[in-house]
Write a protein that holds these residues in place. Structure first.
Motif, PDB file in Angstrom:
ATOM      1  N   PRO A  14       6.591  17.195  19.723  1.00  0.00           N
ATOM      2  CA  PRO A  14       7.219  18.032  20.895  1.00  0.00           C
ATOM      3  C   PRO A  14       6.370  17.978  22.117  1.00  0.00           C
ATOM      4  O   PRO A  14       7.010  17.916  23.132  1.00  0.00           O
ATOM      5  CB  PRO A  14       7.338  19.672  20.104  1.00  0.00           C
ATOM      6  CG  PRO A  14       7.225  19.099  18.650  1.00  0.00           C
ATOM      7  CD  PRO A  14       6.404  17.673  18.451  1.00  0.00           C
ATOM      8  N   GLU A  15       5.030  17.979  21.914  1.00  0.00           N
ATOM      9  CA  GLU A  15       4.473  17.895  23.169  1.00  0.00           C
ATOM     10  C   GLU A  15       4.526  16.784  24.006  1.00  0.00           C
ATOM     11  O   GLU A  15       4.344  16.675  25.229  1.00  0.00           O
ATOM     12  CB  GLU A  15       2.922  18.267  22.917  1.00  0.00           C
ATOM     13  CG  GLU A  15       2.261  17.156  22.320  1.00  0.00           C
ATOM     14  CD  GLU A  15       2.357  17.344  20.462  1.00  0.00           C
ATOM     15  OE1 GLU A  15       1.579  16.578  19.832  1.00  0.00           O
ATOM     16  OE2 GLU A  15       3.003  18.244  19.999  1.00  0.00           O
ATOM     17  N   VAL A  16       5.078  15.456  23.450  1.00  0.00           N
ATOM     18  CA  VAL A  16       5.000  14.232  24.068  1.00  0.00           C
ATOM     19  C   VAL A  16       6.730  14.415  24.562  1.00  0.00           C
ATOM     20  O   VAL A  16       6.923  14.139  25.938  1.00  0.00           O
ATOM     21  CB  VAL A  16       5.052  13.224  23.135  1.00  0.00           C
ATOM     22  CG1 VAL A  16       5.589  11.809  23.866  1.00  0.00           C
ATOM     23  CG2 VAL A  16       3.465  12.964  22.742  1.00  0.00           C
ATOM     24  N   ALA A  17       7.573  14.754  23.756  1.00  0.00           N
ATOM     25  CA  ALA A  17       8.777  14.907  24.272  1.00  0.00           C
ATOM     26  C   ALA A  17       9.101  15.807  25.438  1.00  0.00           C
ATOM     27  O   ALA A  17      10.049  15.346  25.994  1.00  0.00           O
ATOM     28  CB  ALA A  17       9.949  15.655  23.053  1.00  0.00           C
ATOM     29  N   GLN A  18       8.351  16.844  25.601  1.00  0.00           N
ATOM     30  CA  GLN A  18       8.636  17.663  26.877  1.00  0.00           C
ATOM     31  C   GLN A  18       8.021  16.839  28.059  1.00  0.00           C
ATOM     32  O   GLN A  18       8.546  17.372  28.979  1.00  0.00           O
ATOM     33  CB  GLN A  18       7.813  18.964  26.624  1.00  0.00           C
ATOM     34  CG  GLN A  18       6.421  18.921  26.641  1.00  0.00           C
ATOM     35  CD  GLN A  18       5.790  20.157  26.302  1.00  0.00           C
ATOM     36  OE1 GLN A  18       6.410  21.318  26.089  1.00  0.00           O
ATOM     37  NE2 GLN A  18       4.519  20.370  26.510  1.00  0.00           N
ATOM     38  N   PRO A  78      -1.578   3.774  10.634  1.00  0.00           N
ATOM     39  CA  PRO A  78      -0.651   4.727  10.917  1.00  0.00           C
ATOM     40  C   PRO A  78      -0.374   4.409  12.489  1.00  0.00           C
ATOM     41  O   PRO A  78      -1.151   4.471  13.337  1.00  0.00           O
ATOM     42  CB  PRO A  78      -0.850   5.891  10.492  1.00  0.00           C
ATOM     43  CG  PRO A  78      -2.353   5.691  10.321  1.00  0.00           C
ATOM     44  CD  PRO A  78      -2.697   4.479  10.119  1.00  0.00           C
ATOM     45  N   PHE A  79       0.757   4.941  13.063  1.00  0.00           N
ATOM     46  CA  PHE A  79       1.071   5.127  14.501  1.00  0.00           C
ATOM     47  C   PHE A  79       1.683   6.240  14.610  1.00  0.00           C
ATOM     48  O   PHE A  79       2.487   6.812  13.963  1.00  0.00           O
ATOM     49  CB  PHE A  79       2.267   3.898  14.735  1.00  0.00           C
ATOM     50  CG  PHE A  79       2.939   4.055  16.200  1.00  0.00           C
ATOM     51  CD1 PHE A  79       1.781   3.911  17.274  1.00  0.00           C
ATOM     52  CD2 PHE A  79       3.933   4.551  16.264  1.00  0.00           C
ATOM     53  CE1 PHE A  79       2.382   4.111  18.633  1.00  0.00           C
ATOM     54  CE2 PHE A  79       4.421   4.731  17.740  1.00  0.00           C
ATOM     55  CZ  PHE A  79       3.745   4.579  18.783  1.00  0.00           C
ATOM     56  N   VAL A  80       1.167   6.937  15.858  1.00  0.00           N
ATOM     57  CA  VAL A  80       1.805   8.290  16.196  1.00  0.00           C
ATOM     58  C   VAL A  80       2.010   8.018  17.687  1.00  0.00           C
ATOM     59  O   VAL A  80       1.205   7.393  18.437  1.00  0.00           O
ATOM     60  CB  VAL A  80       0.586   9.297  16.022  1.00  0.00           C
ATOM     61  CG1 VAL A  80       1.236  10.620  16.612  1.00  0.00           C
ATOM     62  CG2 VAL A  80       0.146   9.488  14.758  1.00  0.00           C
ATOM     63  N   VAL A  81       3.361   8.686  18.012  1.00  0.00           N
ATOM     64  CA  VAL A  81       3.878   8.415  19.331  1.00  0.00           C
ATOM     65  C   VAL A  81       3.021   9.312  20.296  1.00  0.00           C
ATOM     66  O   VAL A  81       2.482  10.396  19.831  1.00  0.00           O
ATOM     67  CB  VAL A  81       5.403   9.031  19.332  1.00  0.00           C
ATOM     68  CG1 VAL A  81       5.736   8.894  20.737  1.00  0.00           C
ATOM     69  CG2 VAL A  81       6.163   7.982  18.296  1.00  0.00           C
ATOM     70  N   THR A  82       2.432   8.716  21.371  1.00  0.00           N
ATOM     71  CA  THR A  82       1.870   9.481  22.506  1.00  0.00           C
ATOM     72  C   THR A  82       2.623   9.375  23.846  1.00  0.00           C
ATOM     73  O   THR A  82       3.672   8.764  23.792  1.00  0.00           O
ATOM     74  CB  THR A  82       0.531   8.866  22.452  1.00  0.00           C
ATOM     75  OG1 THR A  82       0.737   7.508  23.332  1.00  0.00           O
ATOM     76  CG2 THR A  82      -0.307   8.730  21.087  1.00  0.00           C
ATOM     77  N   ASP A  83       1.844   9.875  24.702  1.00  0.00           N
ATOM     78  CA  ASP A  83       2.464   9.907  26.026  1.00  0.00           C
ATOM     79  C   ASP A  83       1.901   8.724  26.794  1.00  0.00           C
ATOM     80  O   ASP A  83       2.000   8.720  28.069  1.00  0.00           O
ATOM     81  CB  ASP A  83       2.163  11.315  26.746  1.00  0.00           C
ATOM     82  CG  ASP A  83       0.781  11.576  27.119  1.00  0.00           C
ATOM     83  OD1 ASP A  83      -0.187  10.821  26.565  1.00  0.00           O
ATOM     84  OD2 ASP A  83       0.268  12.530  27.671  1.00  0.00           O
ATOM     85  N   ASP A  84       1.128   7.991  26.460  1.00  0.00           N
ATOM     86  CA  ASP A  84       0.782   6.576  26.574  1.00  0.00           C
ATOM     87  C   ASP A  84       1.886   5.956  27.193  1.00  0.00           C
ATOM     88  O   ASP A  84       2.779   5.503  26.759  1.00  0.00           O
ATOM     89  CB  ASP A  84      -0.110   5.779  25.832  1.00  0.00           C
ATOM     90  CG  ASP A  84      -1.447   6.452  25.300  1.00  0.00           C
ATOM     91  OD1 ASP A  84      -1.770   7.425  25.914  1.00  0.00           O
ATOM     92  OD2 ASP A  84      -1.971   5.733  24.535  1.00  0.00           O
TER      93      ASP A  84
END
Length: 87
Positions: A14-18, A78-84
């Motif tokens: 959610p913190e990336v989606a926003q 593992p991969f985690v989506v970021t705001d990069d």
């Protein structure tokens, strides 16, 4: 929200989606109204200079996330989506 990459589908925190810019979906080449979708999308892009900037930011973010996901899969981590990529 889910990010689809060639390495798999990943939940977008959610913190990336926003932080993601709001962009309409790209035209669907298989749709019967594809040409109209293209015109509508181009009209949206041309309506405000910020729309083009938002589209480019989202495209760049997706490219960076794609590269990171593929790298993680190749390295077995593992991969985690970021705001990069949103800078």
């Amino acid at each position: 929200m889910i990010l689809t990459t060639s390495a798999g589908d990943y939940p977008i925190p959610p913190e990336v989606a926003q932080k993601l810019p709001t962009v309409p979906p790209l035209p669907d080449q298989g749709a019967s109204d594809y040409r109209q979708q293209v015109r509508d999308f181009e009209h949206w892009l041309d309506a405000e200079p910020s729309h083009t900037i938002d589209f480019e930011r989202l495209r760049r973010w997706h490219t960076v996330q794609e590269e990171r996901a593929v790298s993680a899969r190749t390295e077995g981590r593992p991969f985690v989506v970021t705001d990069d990529g949103l800078e």
